[in-house]
Design an enzyme around this catalytic site. Structure first.
Site, PDB file in Angstrom:
ATOM      1  N   TYR A   6       0.849  -1.195   0.000  1.00  0.00           N
ATOM      2  CA  TYR A   6       0.000   0.000   0.000  1.00  0.00           C
ATOM      3  C   TYR A   6       0.877   1.234   0.000  1.00  0.00           C
ATOM      4  CZ  TYR A   6      -4.961   0.039  -0.210  1.00  0.00           C
ATOM      5  OH  TYR A   6      -6.234   0.044  -0.699  1.00  0.00           O
ATOM      6  N   GLU A  44      -0.345   4.880  -0.574  1.00  0.00           N
ATOM      7  CA  GLU A  44      -1.094   6.126  -0.806  1.00  0.00           C
ATOM      8  C   GLU A  44      -0.151   7.317  -0.690  1.00  0.00           C
ATOM      9  OE1 GLU A  44      -4.389   6.263   1.886  1.00  0.00           O
ATOM     10  OE2 GLU A  44      -5.600   4.931   0.657  1.00  0.00           O
ATOM     11  N   ASP A  84      -6.673  13.289 -25.080  1.00  0.00           N
ATOM     12  CA  ASP A  84      -6.746  11.916 -24.598  1.00  0.00           C
ATOM     13  C   ASP A  84      -6.161  11.031 -25.699  1.00  0.00           C
ATOM     14  OD1 ASP A  84      -7.401   9.351 -23.882  1.00  0.00           O
ATOM     15  OD2 ASP A  84      -9.498   9.781 -23.401  1.00  0.00           O
ATOM     16  N   THR A 101      -4.205   5.832 -21.706  1.00  0.00           N
ATOM     17  CA  THR A 101      -4.104   4.497 -21.141  1.00  0.00           C
ATOM     18  C   THR A 101      -2.709   3.993 -21.474  1.00  0.00           C
ATOM     19  OG1 THR A 101      -4.984   3.589 -23.184  1.00  0.00           O
ATOM     20  CG2 THR A 101      -6.548   3.893 -21.388  1.00  0.00           C
ATOM     21  N   LYS A 146      -3.000   0.150 -24.631  1.00  0.00           N
ATOM     22  CA  LYS A 146      -3.449   0.013 -26.029  1.00  0.00           C
ATOM     23  C   LYS A 146      -2.212  -0.003 -26.929  1.00  0.00           C
ATOM     24  CE  LYS A 146      -7.926   1.773 -24.713  1.00  0.00           C
ATOM     25  NZ  LYS A 146      -8.914   2.876 -24.762  1.00  0.00           N
ATOM     26  N   ARG A 161      -2.555  -2.806 -18.054  1.00  0.00           N
ATOM     27  CA  ARG A 161      -3.750  -1.965 -17.924  1.00  0.00           C
ATOM     28  C   ARG A 161      -3.462  -0.900 -16.888  1.00  0.00           C
ATOM     29  NH1 ARG A 161      -7.548  -4.927 -20.802  1.00  0.00           N
ATOM     30  NH2 ARG A 161      -8.870  -3.093 -20.993  1.00  0.00           N
TER      31      ARG A 161
HETATM   32  C1  LIG Z   1      -9.883   3.241 -23.942  1.00  0.00           C
HETATM   33  C2  LIG Z   1     -10.095   4.694 -23.776  1.00  0.00           C
HETATM   34  C3  LIG Z   1     -10.289   5.271 -22.516  1.00  0.00           C
HETATM   35  C4  LIG Z   1     -10.628   4.480 -21.269  1.00  0.00           C
HETATM   36  O1  LIG Z   1      -9.789   3.588 -20.852  1.00  0.00           O
HETATM   37  P1  LIG Z   1     -10.214   2.456 -19.780  1.00  0.00           P
HETATM   38  O2  LIG Z   1      -8.867   1.995 -19.389  1.00  0.00           O
HETATM   39  O3  LIG Z   1     -11.027   1.469 -20.522  1.00  0.00           O
HETATM   40  O4  LIG Z   1     -10.941   3.120 -18.674  1.00  0.00           O
HETATM   41  C5  LIG Z   1     -10.359   6.642 -22.419  1.00  0.00           C
HETATM   42  N1  LIG Z   1     -10.253   7.411 -23.511  1.00  0.00           N
HETATM   43  C6  LIG Z   1     -10.102   6.897 -24.741  1.00  0.00           C
HETATM   44  C7  LIG Z   1     -10.019   7.813 -25.904  1.00  0.00           C
HETATM   45  C8  LIG Z   1     -10.026   5.521 -24.925  1.00  0.00           C
HETATM   46  O5  LIG Z   1      -9.914   5.017 -26.146  1.00  0.00           O
END
Ligand SMILES: *Cc1c(COP(=O)(O)O)cnc(C)c1O
Length: 416
Positions: free
Chosen positions: A51, A53, A197, A223, A226, A232
């Site tokens: 932990y 925090e 994003d 993220t 991807k 993740r």
């Molecule tokens: C996949 C995605 C997210 C969210 O990601 P999670 O890990 O599934 O919460 C946010 N913004 C965009 C543009 C995404 O493609």
């Protein structure tokens, strides 16, 4: 995984089945990838027991001698790779990362302007079913009907009309490069923060195969799982002047303790993403997506925006006499995994829309090149042209498996 097998045969069996599925099917889901064995190992370490925090040097629990070093290393690598002034590596995933940005800069009811979900935006950019749309006044911009491209004049007009506090660029299903400079200009005109994003294309940015939003944006969220090919998780990159606001919003604003095992795996993925090998990977992803797009268009498929400049494409299958869902289901049965997806101005319902979305990030990780992408195009077309022909689906699944066999996926080399 001997201990897992002995402790829990059911989960062990399911993990094995999933390994086989990931190994033997052609994975075209645009948001998915295969992490390396090194990233998998870091994810499965005893760091999950800790932990922590707070932030390095300012924690609320003792025993952080090692964890602080892990988190500092992840941050250092992210800053170097993306040229960011400040990075927070603690968000549990992309959605909480975006929520943290809103908490940092907005009060309930404030206005945000993002891309509409049915046009390729993400739920967390202001969809009415998401907290981002329920707690804020979420305005959206759409794509141009004729071209499927972003219409910057419309975005500018919308921004002037609604005066948002934050303008959001970024998407889950837009196959083109964004004009970050243009977004920045619009944000400056209306005094908005500019947030990008880059969840989908972060790996391409890391590998130099896509322009970086970092020089233009106040805040960049992403993220890590991807195209970046990490565990993740998520990161928030921002200018130094927003560092404190962002860190406070992540913890204690919306989260408790960070997932330290994930932080370690993010650090590993960032190290991998800094190599020449990863640069080649990122460029090959774009080439592979282009090759599949060309192959499909040559067979009469209608691609939104007539092609792709990144890792993904969106295909309207209406002229093939099939819905997106039916195509996706038939393809899954034939060993080709993708998702059905709404197209801009879709006249069908979101649960059975007109399009399918596919991306090249995962198959490129297993070493597919243009030749294999053209082969995928041929298999896709056979299935979509004859989706109820069960023997055909079985035959294609066998061909997909053969193709995959020649290119063992990272982390799954032990599957034969
Ligand atoms: C996949 C995605 C997210 C969210 O990601 P999670 O890990 O599934 O919460 C946010 N913004 C965009 C543009 C995404 O493609």
């Amino acid at each position: 995984m001997e201990e897992l097998r002995q402790c829990d045969q059911e989960i062990f069996d399911l993990v094995q089945q999933e390994e086989r599925r990931q190994s033997e099917k052609i994975r075209l889901i645009a948001s998915e990838n295969y992490v390396s064995a090194a990233v998998l190992q870091a994810t499965g370490t005893v760091l999950t027991n800790k932990y922590s925090e707070g932030y390095a040097g300012k924690r609320y629990y003792e025993g952080q001698q090692i964890i602080d070093q892990v988190e500092v290393l992840a941050i250092k690598r992210a800053k170097a790779l993306f040229g960011a002034e400040h990075v927070n590596v603690q968000p549990y995933s992309g959605s909480p990362a975006n929520l943290a940005v809103y908490l940092a800069f907005l009060s309930p009811g404030d206005t945000i302007l993002g891309m509409a979900l049915p046009h390729g935006g993400h739920l967390t950019h202001g969809s009415p079913v998401s907290i981002s749309g329920k707690y804020f006044d979420a305005q959206s911009y759409q794509l141009e009907a004729a071209t499927g491209l972003l219409d910057y004049a419309e975005i500018r007009a919308k921004a002037h009309a609604c005066r948002p506090k934050i303008i959001i660029a970024g998407h889950s299903a837009y196959p083109r490069i964004l004009d970050f400079a243009r977004f920045r200009e619009i944000a400056d005109e209306v005094g908005a923060l500019f947030m990008v994003d880059m969840a989908h294309f972060a790996g391409l940015v890391a590998g130099g195969a896509h322009p970086s939003p970092v020089p233009y944006a106040d805040i960049v969220t992403t993220t890590t799982h991807k195209s970046l090919r990490g565990p993740r998780g998520a990161m928030i990159l921002c200018r130094e002047k927003y560092a404190q606001a962002i860190d406070k919003a992540v913890f204690p604003g919306i989260q408790g303790g960070p997932h330290d095992n994930t932080t370690a795996a993010i650090a590993v993925a960032l190290k991998e993403a800094s190599t020449d090998e990863f640069k080649q990977y990122a460029h090959q992803v774009v080439k592979n997506a282009g090759a599949l797009a060309e192959a499909l268009m040559a067979k009469g498929y209608r691609l939104i925006t007539n092609g792709t400049e990144n890792h993904l494409m969106l295909v309207d299958v209406t002229n093939k006499g099939i819905s997106g869902k039916k195509a996706a289901k038939a393809l899954d049965a034939a060993g080709i995994v993708l998702n059905y997806n709404a197209i801009p101005f879709d006249t069908r319902k979101p649960f059975d829309p007109s399009g399918i979305r596919m991306g090249a990030a995962a198959v490129t990780s297993r070493g597919f090149k243009e030749t294999e992408m053209i082969e995928i195009g041929r298999l896709l077309d056979m299935v979509i042209s004859d989706p109820e022909n069960e023997p055909l689906l079985v035959r294609v699944a066998k061909e997909a498996k053969e193709l995959c066999k020649a290119f063992p996926a990272p982390g799954l080399e032990h599957i034969s």
